[in-house]
Design an enzyme around this catalytic site. Structure first.
Site, PDB file in Angstrom:
ATOM      1  N   ARG A 112       0.420  -0.829  -0.188  1.00  0.00           N
ATOM      2  CA  ARG A 112       0.453   0.257   0.072  1.00  0.00           C
ATOM      3  C   ARG A 112       0.994   1.433  -0.128  1.00  0.00           C
ATOM      4  O   ARG A 112       0.770   2.264  -0.971  1.00  0.00           O
ATOM      5  CB  ARG A 112      -1.204  -0.064   0.952  1.00  0.00           C
ATOM      6  CG  ARG A 112      -2.200   1.037   1.217  1.00  0.00           C
ATOM      7  CD  ARG A 112      -2.680   1.420   2.589  1.00  0.00           C
ATOM      8  NE  ARG A 112      -3.564  -0.086   2.579  1.00  0.00           N
ATOM      9  CZ  ARG A 112      -4.715  -0.231   2.270  1.00  0.00           C
ATOM     10  NH1 ARG A 112      -5.199   0.630   1.601  1.00  0.00           N
ATOM     11  NH2 ARG A 112      -5.619  -1.161   1.897  1.00  0.00           N
ATOM     12  N   TYR A 215       0.347 -13.542  -0.388  1.00  0.00           N
ATOM     13  CA  TYR A 215       1.357 -13.544  -2.133  1.00  0.00           C
ATOM     14  C   TYR A 215       2.112 -12.676  -1.891  1.00  0.00           C
ATOM     15  O   TYR A 215       2.998 -11.666  -0.380  1.00  0.00           O
ATOM     16  CB  TYR A 215       0.156 -12.412  -2.601  1.00  0.00           C
ATOM     17  CG  TYR A 215      -0.620 -11.359  -2.095  1.00  0.00           C
ATOM     18  CD1 TYR A 215       0.237 -10.106  -2.113  1.00  0.00           C
ATOM     19  CD2 TYR A 215      -1.494 -11.067  -1.836  1.00  0.00           C
ATOM     20  CE1 TYR A 215      -0.665  -9.670  -1.442  1.00  0.00           C
ATOM     21  CE2 TYR A 215      -2.178 -10.254  -0.914  1.00  0.00           C
ATOM     22  CZ  TYR A 215      -1.894  -8.902  -1.117  1.00  0.00           C
ATOM     23  OH  TYR A 215      -2.448  -7.876  -0.657  1.00  0.00           O
ATOM     24  N   ASP A 293     -13.993   4.779   1.272  1.00  0.00           N
ATOM     25  CA  ASP A 293     -14.500   4.046   2.447  1.00  0.00           C
ATOM     26  C   ASP A 293     -15.632   5.524   3.303  1.00  0.00           C
ATOM     27  O   ASP A 293     -15.892   4.496   3.868  1.00  0.00           O
ATOM     28  CB  ASP A 293     -13.163   4.061   3.761  1.00  0.00           C
ATOM     29  CG  ASP A 293     -12.878   2.416   3.665  1.00  0.00           C
ATOM     30  OD1 ASP A 293     -12.839   1.519   2.354  1.00  0.00           O
ATOM     31  OD2 ASP A 293     -11.530   2.363   3.443  1.00  0.00           O
TER      32      ASP A 293
END
Length: 392
Positions: A112, A215, A293
């Site tokens: 991120r 991952y 969000d």
């Protein structure tokens, strides 16, 4: 008290974006690309390396490419080759979705902080002012909406964009107090160093009442690990609550396969309770709009939170013409899709958590058969998500 001068561009005026996360920075870039004056305020004192891994699917990547950030996205990420479902004890794959069957679509695995870093760099290169350490306490809709800061100062603009997350003052200004409820699930999140390379795939390990997702990140030097467990006791929202790695390991002590060394390598882990927030009834008011969000918090079971925020950013800037009607168009273009994605994500976790052994065995056998006999059909079920390109 301070007041920023309001610029004019085709009657649209200056835009003030609250929040320098993925959605906020992307929105600033989308407005600037259209020649609209824009500035960003962020409550944090610095844009630092926070968070963990995320997946940027082609629908989110389409926005980054339209902003000229395709090469930067590829340089900062790994290209996922598959999404794999597996069982916590049995070897082999339950289902493998081969993303190489979509060679024209880039599925990115990345940190991120790396995505925010490339967005911030692009915003600064475009001359977009970003003011840090500016905590917003109130947003007041109106003909010239006001943003009130913790120090008592006020700024005004033609449009205020709330990209300020779960506990958004901008959302509250439009919708009042929120009433989230605990889903009965908690999540751990960690980034661990890798001693040996992992395949470039997102793997879901399914177990009774639990699942893991992991991952690789950053040229394969790290792995992102998210672990979900059903639990009646609730944990406060916010991923930053530290937990004991031994609690995580004990919860998944019976997990075998490639997840085991990742669990053993965890030294720091965050824990948070998963809460359901309703999709906001109002995404806009007089001179105010929300995205990401702030408009539609999403559970992390389809990896679409960041992607939906990128889509919102593009559509809001594309819709805005300085009128309230253009904000209504934005909500009309976005709300149903966001609700559909969120509903699909809400259903996904329970599919991973089947507790009754015979039911789990039957379900996994069915997935194996479908994956072997109709791999293209299994991929096509997600085309409505990944194939959406809001820039077209």
């Amino acid at each position: 008290m301070t007041e920023a001068a309001e610029g004019t561009t085709g009657g649209r005026g200056e835009v003030l974006v609250v929040g320098a996360g993925i959605g906020g920075l992307a929105a600033a870039l989308c407005f600037r690309q259209r020649g609209v004056p824009v500035r960003v305020v962020e409550r944090a004192p610095a844009i630092t390396e926070v968070g963990a891994g995320l997946q940027i699917s082609p629908n989110g990547g389409a926005v980054l490419r339209a902003l000229g950030l395709g090469p930067a996205l590829e340089a900062a990420s790994l290209r996922a080759e598959a999404v794999v479902l597996s069982d916590y004890r049995r070897p082999g794959d339950v289902l493998r979705l081969d993303l190489r069957r979509r060679p024209d679509q880039y599925f990115a695995l990345m940190h991120r902080a790396d995505l925010i870093g490339l967005l911030e760099a692009a915003a600064r290169a475009a001359g977009i002012p970003i003011a840090l350490g500016r905590e917003v306490t109130e947003v007041r809709p109106g003909a010239r909406p006001e943003v009130v800061f913790a120090d008592g100062s006020i700024q005004r603009a033609a449009l205020v964009v709330g990209a300020d997350g779960l506990h958004s003052p901008t959302r509250a200004a439009l919708n009042g107090a929120d009433s989230p409820f605990f889903t009965g699930q908690v999540a751990w999140r960690a980034v661990v160093p890798l001693q040996a390379p992992l395949p470039r795939e997102a793997r879901v390990v399914m177990a009774p009442g639990r699942h893991l997702v992991f991952y690789p990140l950053r040229d394969g030097r790290q792995a992102n690990l998210v672990a979900i467990r059903e639990r009646s006791a609730w944990t406060e929202e916010g991923w930053h609550h530290a937990d004991d790695p031994e609690t995580l390991r004990a919860t998944f002590a019976d997990v075998r396969g490639p997840a085991r060394p990742l669990l053993d390598a965890v030294t720091q882990v965050g824990l948070w309770g998963l809460f359901r927030h309703p999709v906001a009834a109002a995404w806009h008011g007089a001179g105010v709009a929300i995205l990401g969000d702030a408009a539609h918090p999403t559970l992390p079971f389809l990896a679409q939170g960041a992607n939906l925020a990128l889509e919102d950013a593009w559509v809001l800037a594309d819709s805005w013409d300085g009128t309230e009607a253009s904000l209504s168009r934005y909500q009309a273009r976005r709300r149903d899709r966001a609700q559909k994605v969120i509903s699909a994500a809400n259903r996904n976790a329970w599919k991973y958590h089947v507790r009754f052994g015979p039911a789990r065995a039957i379900g996994h056998t069915g997935l194996r058969m479908l994956g072997a006999l109709a791999p293209e059909k299994m991929l096509q079920q997600f085309d409505w998500i990944y194939g959406c390109d809001v820039t077209q």
